[in-house]
Design a protein around this motif. Structure first.
Motif, PDB file in Angstrom:
ATOM      1  N   ARG A 241      65.950 129.604 -32.620  1.00  0.00           N
ATOM      2  CA  ARG A 241      66.901 128.715 -33.297  1.00  0.00           C
ATOM      3  C   ARG A 241      67.538 127.737 -32.311  1.00  0.00           C
ATOM      4  O   ARG A 241      67.702 126.549 -32.614  1.00  0.00           O
ATOM      5  CB  ARG A 241      67.987 129.537 -33.986  1.00  0.00           C
ATOM      6  CG  ARG A 241      69.058 128.685 -34.674  1.00  0.00           C
ATOM      7  CD  ARG A 241      70.034 129.534 -35.472  1.00  0.00           C
ATOM      8  NE  ARG A 241      70.870 130.351 -34.624  1.00  0.00           N
ATOM      9  CZ  ARG A 241      72.047 129.966 -34.107  1.00  0.00           C
ATOM     10  NH1 ARG A 241      72.500 128.734 -34.351  1.00  0.00           N
ATOM     11  NH2 ARG A 241      72.774 130.784 -33.389  1.00  0.00           N
ATOM     12  N   ASP A 245      66.782 123.942 -33.162  1.00  0.00           N
ATOM     13  CA  ASP A 245      67.906 123.107 -33.612  1.00  0.00           C
ATOM     14  C   ASP A 245      67.998 121.817 -32.795  1.00  0.00           C
ATOM     15  O   ASP A 245      68.230 120.734 -33.336  1.00  0.00           O
ATOM     16  CB  ASP A 245      69.225 123.874 -33.493  1.00  0.00           C
ATOM     17  CG  ASP A 245      69.447 124.852 -34.634  1.00  0.00           C
ATOM     18  OD1 ASP A 245      68.612 124.886 -35.552  1.00  0.00           O
ATOM     19  OD2 ASP A 245      70.452 125.592 -34.607  1.00  0.00           O
ATOM     20  N   ARG A 278      61.654 124.000 -40.195  1.00  0.00           N
ATOM     21  CA  ARG A 278      62.841 123.161 -40.073  1.00  0.00           C
ATOM     22  C   ARG A 278      62.486 121.679 -40.139  1.00  0.00           C
ATOM     23  O   ARG A 278      63.236 120.875 -40.711  1.00  0.00           O
ATOM     24  CB  ARG A 278      63.555 123.464 -38.756  1.00  0.00           C
ATOM     25  CG  ARG A 278      64.280 124.811 -38.699  1.00  0.00           C
ATOM     26  CD  ARG A 278      65.507 124.824 -39.618  1.00  0.00           C
ATOM     27  NE  ARG A 278      66.293 123.631 -39.426  1.00  0.00           N
ATOM     28  CZ  ARG A 278      67.119 123.420 -38.394  1.00  0.00           C
ATOM     29  NH1 ARG A 278      67.243 124.341 -37.452  1.00  0.00           N
ATOM     30  NH2 ARG A 278      67.805 122.305 -38.289  1.00  0.00           N
ATOM     31  N   GLU A 281      61.963 120.735 -43.746  1.00  0.00           N
ATOM     32  CA  GLU A 281      63.241 120.624 -44.445  1.00  0.00           C
ATOM     33  C   GLU A 281      63.935 119.313 -44.104  1.00  0.00           C
ATOM     34  O   GLU A 281      64.462 118.623 -44.992  1.00  0.00           O
ATOM     35  CB  GLU A 281      64.138 121.813 -44.080  1.00  0.00           C
ATOM     36  CG  GLU A 281      63.630 123.154 -44.578  1.00  0.00           C
ATOM     37  CD  GLU A 281      64.403 124.335 -44.012  1.00  0.00           C
ATOM     38  OE1 GLU A 281      64.183 125.463 -44.484  1.00  0.00           O
ATOM     39  OE2 GLU A 281      65.218 124.123 -43.080  1.00  0.00           O
TER      40      GLU A 281
END
Length: 333
Positions: A241, A245, A278, A281
């Motif tokens: 993550r 990120d 991710r 998305e």
């Protein structure tokens, strides 16, 4: 045009054939010898390339059903990469070209990762590429074929390098990136907040601090062995993550800065399942079209060299026999 592509920048000896009908073969000979050392040993890598390159090229031609007489040009990785490994591939390619009177095409390995997205698709220009591999992390604005603007890159460790180094700290086998990805699927990404560096900088990256943070986080625990046994998947998910990120945030910054409606992922780390999820998305939220290479074309392979060589050949972007390998991107300028 029939292109033979050769890739030998690190520890994969690979050859592929690309034609007007698309990819015809993609052969990769992996080097398991490096696993015992926890990383690639350059001398062993170059020796292994020397042993396998002829058979690998021959197999790629046989699988494509094309003889060497029907090859119109040879594309080969020029750099960046390990100098000894690059020399094996480049010398072999030059030998083929000289013996068959074929044109030579020197390919930038990082460009090839980007154009791997054209093997199965046709991203519309202009687009932004997030290129993440073991040695490099870059944001590139691709305005047209081979018309690139580097927006930002890592100041220290690349994302893939961070995965591998952290994996070594966690006791995972090399290469650790896929192992962390596998473990992370079973873990809680909110288990621990590892640092996310340089969020105040739009396009630059830094991952060396994350590696240090994981090291100290575990060193401070008296029950390290049992803690790792119980929470390895949670730590892997939290590390994933922290890296993901940052990557996605910077990609989002690049989209807003350039105004593009198409983005691509490229490089070995684009195989990471959390990053792929991710990125999808984020692309939906930004109403952008996202391209991600098939898993086989994310890590080092010759298919990406062959398709890039095909695109360069169409534009008469040939090299001469004085072509030299380069270990670092700065040497290519």
């Amino acid at each position: 045009m029939n292109i033979l592509g050769i890739e030998s920048s690190c520890d994969e000896t690979a050859a592929a054939v690309y034609t007007a009908d698309g990819l015809q073969s993609n052969v990769i000979a992996s080097q398991a010898v490096h696993e015992r050392y926890g990383g690639v040993v350059p001398e062993l890598a170059s020796r292994a390339h020397h042993k396998t390159i002829q058979a690998t090229v021959q197999q790629s031609l046989e699988e494509a059903g094309i003889s060497l007489d029907r090859i119109d040009a040879v594309a080969v990785t020029q750099g960046p990469g390990l100098m000894g490994s690059l020399l094996v591939g480049l010398c072999f390619a030059k030998g083929l070209c000289l013996s068959r009177d074929l044109p030579l095409i020197g390919v930038n390995h990082m460009d090839a990762h980007i154009y791997a997205n054209f093997i199965d698709g046709e991203p519309e220009y202009p687009f932004v590429s997030l290129t993440v591999s073991g040695g490099h992390t870059q944001l590139v604005h691709v305005r047209g074929p081979f018309d690139h603007i580097l927006l930002g890159q890592t100041r220290d460790d690349a994302a893939g390098e961070a995965f591998d180094k952290i994996g070594k700290i966690l006791g995972l086998p090399y290469p650790a990136g896929p192992e962390i990805d596998k473990c992370a699927k079973e873990g809680n990404p909110q288990f621990h907040d590892f640092p996310q560096a340089m969020l105040d900088n739009k396009f630059e990256f830094s991952f060396s601090g994350l590696k240090t943070s994981v090291k100290y986080y575990l060193e401070d625990r008296e029950d390290r062995a049992s803690f790792l046994t119980d929470h390895l998947s949670d730590i892997c998910a939290s590390v994933s993550r922290a890296i993901t990120d940052v990557l996605v945030k910077k990609l989002e910054n690049a989209i807003e800065h350039t105004g593009v409606r198409t983005v691509v992922l490229a490089g070995g780390v684009s195989a990471n399942s959390m990053l792929r999820t991710r990125a999808r998305e984020m692309a939906r939220e930004k109403d952008c079209r996202l391209y991600i290479p098939r898993l086989a074309y994310c890590t080092d392979n010759a298919a990406m060299i062959a398709v890039t060589g095909y695109m360069m050949g169409q534009r008469q972007m040939y090299s001469d026999m004085n072509l030299k390998p380069y270990a670092n991107l700065t040497e290519s300028r």
